[in-house]
Design an enzyme around this catalytic site. Structure first.
Site, mmCIF file in Angstrom:
data_model
loop_
_atom_site.group_PDB
_atom_site.id
_atom_site.type_symbol
_atom_site.label_atom_id
_atom_site.label_comp_id
_atom_site.label_asym_id
_atom_site.label_seq_id
_atom_site.Cartn_x
_atom_site.Cartn_y
_atom_site.Cartn_z
ATOM 1 N N ARG A 148 -21.785 17.549 20.551
ATOM 2 C CA ARG A 148 -22.051 16.134 20.809
ATOM 3 C C ARG A 148 -20.706 15.413 20.814
ATOM 4 N NH1 ARG A 148 -26.924 13.651 20.395
ATOM 5 N NH2 ARG A 148 -26.128 11.851 19.330
ATOM 6 N N HIS A 184 -33.531 12.550 11.314
ATOM 7 C CA HIS A 184 -32.951 11.216 11.140
ATOM 8 C C HIS A 184 -33.410 10.633 9.807
ATOM 9 C CE1 HIS A 184 -33.283 10.948 15.807
ATOM 10 N NE2 HIS A 184 -32.211 11.610 15.452
ATOM 11 N N ALA A 194 -30.991 19.351 13.807
ATOM 12 C CA ALA A 194 -30.182 18.697 14.838
ATOM 13 C C ALA A 194 -30.177 17.185 14.624
ATOM 14 C CB ALA A 194 -30.712 19.028 16.229
ATOM 15 N N CYS A 229 -34.589 20.107 16.922
ATOM 16 C CA CYS A 229 -35.222 20.209 15.608
ATOM 17 C C CYS A 229 -34.668 19.194 14.607
ATOM 18 C CB CYS A 229 -35.026 21.621 15.062
ATOM 19 S SG CYS A 229 -33.300 21.981 14.696
#
Lengths: 457, 545
Positions: free
Chosen positions: B99, B198, B68, B65
């Protein structure tokens, strides 16, 4: 220092959670649903949740974890996710063909107030559910309780599949709670040894500890079948292991289906396993076979053999309530001192029961429900321990404070074994004890001066 | 069966596509048909793919999503910002150390990477609103840690209940005076994938941090490395090479980065873009506002690394740098070539499939090429058409209803700080020498004719592809790993690197060669059948008879 910003001085926090000792509801519901044979879990929310939950379970089990999602967009988030869910049902049955879809929700669909029962009705009315296939659902708002709550809710939805025929099936329902596939196998083995016929649900053995054979089965052999779940209403009784994980489902079967239940602790360690076996014997009217007594004796033997290394060792624990209660009791029975105990899952009863279990300890015991690992770490800084027991996130505290760590609980992301070797029952008790002794003795060996570096322990 | 050593499985891409689509309800089949593209490698025109569109419900996507993409990917790796997740506990928990953005705490020792901060919203916060709790949590984080910056991330319910996180952040920033507080409206339901996150992260970093520190930075050949997240130490390896070449890295977005790097990013003279998808927005904005041009680079693959270093050297047009870069390449390559020659005897001619986020499916093709391996199918979870087909398609892209609400911020040249880095004549001569600024060709032109490019691959298609095309290795993420391996096909995670890495740069290439060699030649794939399963027709007999 990995956690260099954690101060020794403890200040009260009312809003900021740091390094949680819990996660959110839906992952528990997903895990429980994987314990149904032929089931595809479905996350009714935006797709990020589903991706995270699948990833977390996969990292823990090193096994494929399939689940679908309604993939909410912004539009659905405002106007409701019914259309997404109906499309998903179509696509899931067409492409993946499960026996059953087990739907849970997220904070998104809960906040907007999607009504799963109504969506299911609409799906039925529109003929979207193929003949012989099932859909069950439960509400799992992430802003209430923890992953344990979500697990319990899905297990309760499984219980609600009961369709009593009026004819008893002669079986005992066993709700094992959130334990590993290997633990579920071990519980089945013990119940089988005692000669008791049972329906164990959920049952992730054979689902999340599968073989590598060159074939991928999205729906492996394992899991409680839909037929068995429907039959739980005809059982002679229910043994629920763990109040937080299994209590609600067992009480529902008791109240609504007249299947009498007993809620016990999870059978970790000596005493909790004793009570489990004893309850099994009484309810089913069987005598405990010699083999089980032998296993018990072996555990007692090992405790007596190694007692000197355990006596009055201080332990910090973090994890989920049902597991922690049994573990704390086990540690007390070993004459160890569990002094810091944290769960992220809310529940006043937890603190009360821990206090009761540890009331004779020679040290003050810090216990906190709805706590976090930041607090646990601060407690350890103020009162150091000899051993830490918890999930993989504990390794940061363990390294900073130079404390031996036994990985136990969820999630374990950096070791294997938990999916294959049980920690429940007497056999599991032996394994827990072996793990505890292993790290304590490794530490002795590491730290011993050369002249007292011993060959024989 | 995957145990048998097969070479050159015959497959016809048209048939593969038809088989992938056959099982779908017609509406889904129509949609997926546009997202599965057979690469015809036409001379003048790349065929069009449908990408960055909504996920089909129930299809078992690999996608995550917006939260994230924003918190997990872009903002997560910065070590000295306290990243506070405003939401129920899950979002914070799952993005906690999962991550592998490595960080080095540096001389100041400020590093919050190992922590997870959350407001842990409860039902009362949903009902009465969570703004008070958020303000209190920011206060508690400030009191405990005194960080230079606190970032707030919205999760799904925050947008729905109407918490005004930006106003809370602003108020706290003003109250503290010495701590920059700002917020990201990265609710999980926005857009259709991580990609929207992003974009949101890019916008806010640019609005709230970039340009905050005007102090001059020492060093020559100043660049920013954009879209490099230091997974498994990739960034450390690139940093090592830069240092050797005398290239000064001002900021990395955002592996092993600090708040001050972002704040000083406008002090660089070139932006080198690794992951185009996640960070091209910042690259464009840095150019518009401060006059810093950007070029696409790739440090995945030793040859690609050498090429990218030369590209940077050519830009600065300084013989000293050119010479040093050549010397470094000459020094590093022998070891790489030795390792490559060694593994190639075992990897030559093998086939790979890659379905990774938004850039690696392309970057890693270089490494497989170097090993003599062929990429027969590839795609992205959340790439846009420009990542597939090249940035020339951008003017033709239409923003659909699902992504329309992702903010596009308008940036103008900074009145005092805008400074062209080259004269028009210098730009022109670079371009005449084949230099392309502000461009990315995308994945498709690099793929061979007849290969299959798939956007937003799902679980069913992954299995079917493996079954039909039998690759020697499949690359994707943790959710795909074990189902692919159950099929007897080695699976390499190209998000987390399966705890391995670095794979970037020269040393990374050697690591990758060895890792792929290990995987495709492992003995384990020969163990799937027991002796009695291999010869079931024989009846058992006592061994001593």
């Amino acid at each position: 220092m990995l956690l260099r910003h954690t101060p020794k001085e403890i200040t009260e926090r009312s809003a900021l959670a740091i390094n949680p000792a819990k996660t959110c509801q839906p992952i528990g519901a997903m895990y429980a649903a994987l314990g149904i044979h032929g089931c595809l879990p479905h996350s009714h929310g935006s797709q990020g949740c589903c991706a995270y939950h699948r990833s977390a379970l996969t990292r823990h089990y090193k096994e494929p974890v399939s689940a679908a999602t309604s993939s909410f967009t912004e539009g659905a988030s405002v106007f409701g996710g019914q259309a997404n869910m109906l499309q998903a049902i179509d696509n899931i049955f067409a492409v993946y063909d499960p026996e059953i879809i087990a739907i849970h929700t997220t904070c998104l669909s809960e906040t907007i107030g999607d009504d799963l029962k109504q969506i299911k009705k609409k799906a039925e009315a529109e003929g979207k559910i193929p003949k012989g296939k099932e859909i069950i659902s439960c509400s799992t708002p992430s802003y209430v309780g923890s992953h344990v709550t979500g697990f319990s809710s899905m297990v309760t939805s499984m219980a609600k599949m009961a369709e009593p025929t009026g004819k008893k099936n002669g079986k005992l329902n066993i709700i094992p709670g959130w334990v590993e596939p290997a633990d579920m196998e071990e519980i089945k083995r013990l119940v089988g040894l005692a000669g008791v016929k049972s329906i164990l649900f959920p049952d992730t053995s054979g689902v999340l500890n599968g073989p590598l054979s060159g074939e991928y089965k999205m729906f492996p052999e394992g899991g409680t079948t839909v037929k068995e779940l429907k039959s739980t209403g005809d059982s002679i009784g229910t043994l629920a292991l763990g109040e937080w994980c299994s209590g609600e489902a067992a009480r529902w079967l008791d109240a609504k289906m007249k299947v009498p239940c007993r809620v016990l602790d999870m059978p970790f360690g000596l005493s909790a396993t004793d009570r489990f076996i004893d309850a099994l014997r009484m309810i089913a009217g069987v005598s405990v076979p010699e083999e089980i007594a032998l296993e018990r004796g072996q555990l007692v033997d090992m405790i007596s053999d190694m007692h000197q290394y355990l006596y009055h060792k201080k332990v910090a624990l973090v994890g989920d309530p049902d597991q922690l209660l049994a573990m704390t009791e086990f540690l007390v029975s070993l004459d160890m001192c569990p002094i810091h105990i944290v769960t992220g899952t809310p529940g006043k009863k937890f603190e009360e029961r821990i206090k009761e279990i540890t009331k004779d300890m020679p040290f003050a015991v810090n216990v906190r429900a709805k706590g976090d690992m930041f607090l646990l770490h601060q407690w350890i800084k103020n009162e150091p321990v000899d051993l830490l027991i918890g999930n993989t996130y504990c390794k940061y505290i363990a390294r900073d404070e130079d404390v031996p760590l036994v990985r136990w609980g969820f999630p374990i992301l950096d070791r294997q074994g938990h999916q294959y070797f049980p920690t429940v029952g007497y056999k599991g008790g032996l394994r827990l004890l072996e793990k505890i002794l292993g790290v304590l003795l490794d530490r002795l060996d590491r730290d011993a001066p050369e002249h007292s570096f011993e060959l024989v322990m | 069966m995957a145990t048998t050593k097969k070479k050159l499985v015959q497959w016809d891409p048209v048939r593969v596509k038809a088989e992938l689509l056959a099982k779908y309800p017609s509406k889904v089949a129509r949609k997926r048909a546009k997202q599965i593209m057979l690469n015809e490698a036409l001379a003048n025109e790349t065929p069009e793919i449908s990408a960055n569109v909504r996920t089909t419900p129930g299809i078992i996507t690999m996608r995550g999503c917006t939260y994230a993409g924003c918190k997990g990917v872009i903002m997560g790796p910065t070590r000295d910002i306290v990243n506070l997740v405003h939401g129920p506990i899950g979002c914070g928990f799952y993005a906690w150390l999962t991550r592998r953005n490595q960080t080095n705490a540096g001389p100041d020792g400020e590093n919050y990477m190992n922590y997870c901060f959350s407001t842990d919203m409860q039902d009362s916060d949903i009902i009465f609103g969570g703004e008070k709790k958020l303000a209190q949590a920011i206060q508690e984080a400030y009191d405990l840690f005194h960080p230079r910056s606190i970032a707030v991330f919205a999760t799904c319910p925050v947008g729905l209940i109407g918490d005004d996180i930006h106003t809370v952040a602003k108020r706290m920033k003003e109250k503290f005076g010495d701590c920059n507080v700002y917020a990201f409206s990265c609710e999980g339901y926005k857009g259709v994938s991580q990609s929207a996150g992003h974009h949101i992260a890019n916008n806010q970093v640019f609005k709230h941090i970039v340009g905050e520190n005007d102090a001059e930075k020492p060093g020559k050949y100043k660049i920013n490395l954009l879209g490099e997240y230091n997974i498994g130490g990739d960034g450390f390896e690139i940093e090592r090479i830069f240092k050797k070449c005398g290239i000064t890295s001002i900021a990395t977005f955002s592996g092993n980065s600090t708040y001050d790097q972002f704040a000083s990013a406008h002090k660089a003279d070139l932006n080198a873009v690794m992951c185009h998808r996640s960070i091209n927005y910042v690259a464009d904005m840095l150019e518009t506002k401060f006059g810093i041009p950007w070029v696409k680079v790739n440090f995945i693959g030793a040859d690609a690394t050498a090429k990218s270093l030369r590209k940077i050297a050519q830009y600065f047009a300084d013989q000293e740098l050119v010479d040093l870069v050549e010397a470094v390449i000459a020094e590093e390559m022998p070891e790489v070539l030795a390792a490559r020659t060694e593994v190639r005897t075992r990897t030559e001619g093998k086939t790979a499939m890659m379905f990774v986020g938004g850039s690696r499916a392309h970057h890693y093709k270089e490494l497989f090429n170097e090993m003599g391996m062929k990429t027969i199918s590839a795609g992205y979870e959340f790439g846009h058409r420009d990542d597939y087909e090249g940035r020339q398609v951008i003017p033709t892209l239409e923003v659909d209803a699902d992504s329309r609400n992702i903010e596009e911020i308008h940036v103008e040249a900074d009145e005092t700080r805008y400074k062209p880095r080259k004269t028009p004549a210098e730009f022109k001569s670079l371009e005449e020498a084949g230099y392309t600024f502000k461009h990315y060709d995308g994945l498709v032109p690099d793929m061979d004719k007849g290969t299959i490019i798939i956007d937003d691959l799902n679980q069913y298609e992954a299995e079917k592809l493996v079954e039909l095309m039998k690759p020697d290795i499949f690359c994707a993420g943790i959710k795909e790993k074990y189902s692919i391996q159950k099929l007897g096909v080695p699976m390499k995670q190209l998000h987390s690197y399966d705890s391995g890495g670095p794979y970037a740069g020269f040393k990374g290439a050697v690591n990758f060669y060895q890792e792929i060699d290990r995987l495709v030649n492992s003995r384990v794939w020969s163990y799937m059948q027991a002796p009695w399963q291999k010869n079931p027709e024989l009846s058992a007999a006592y061994g001593w008879e």
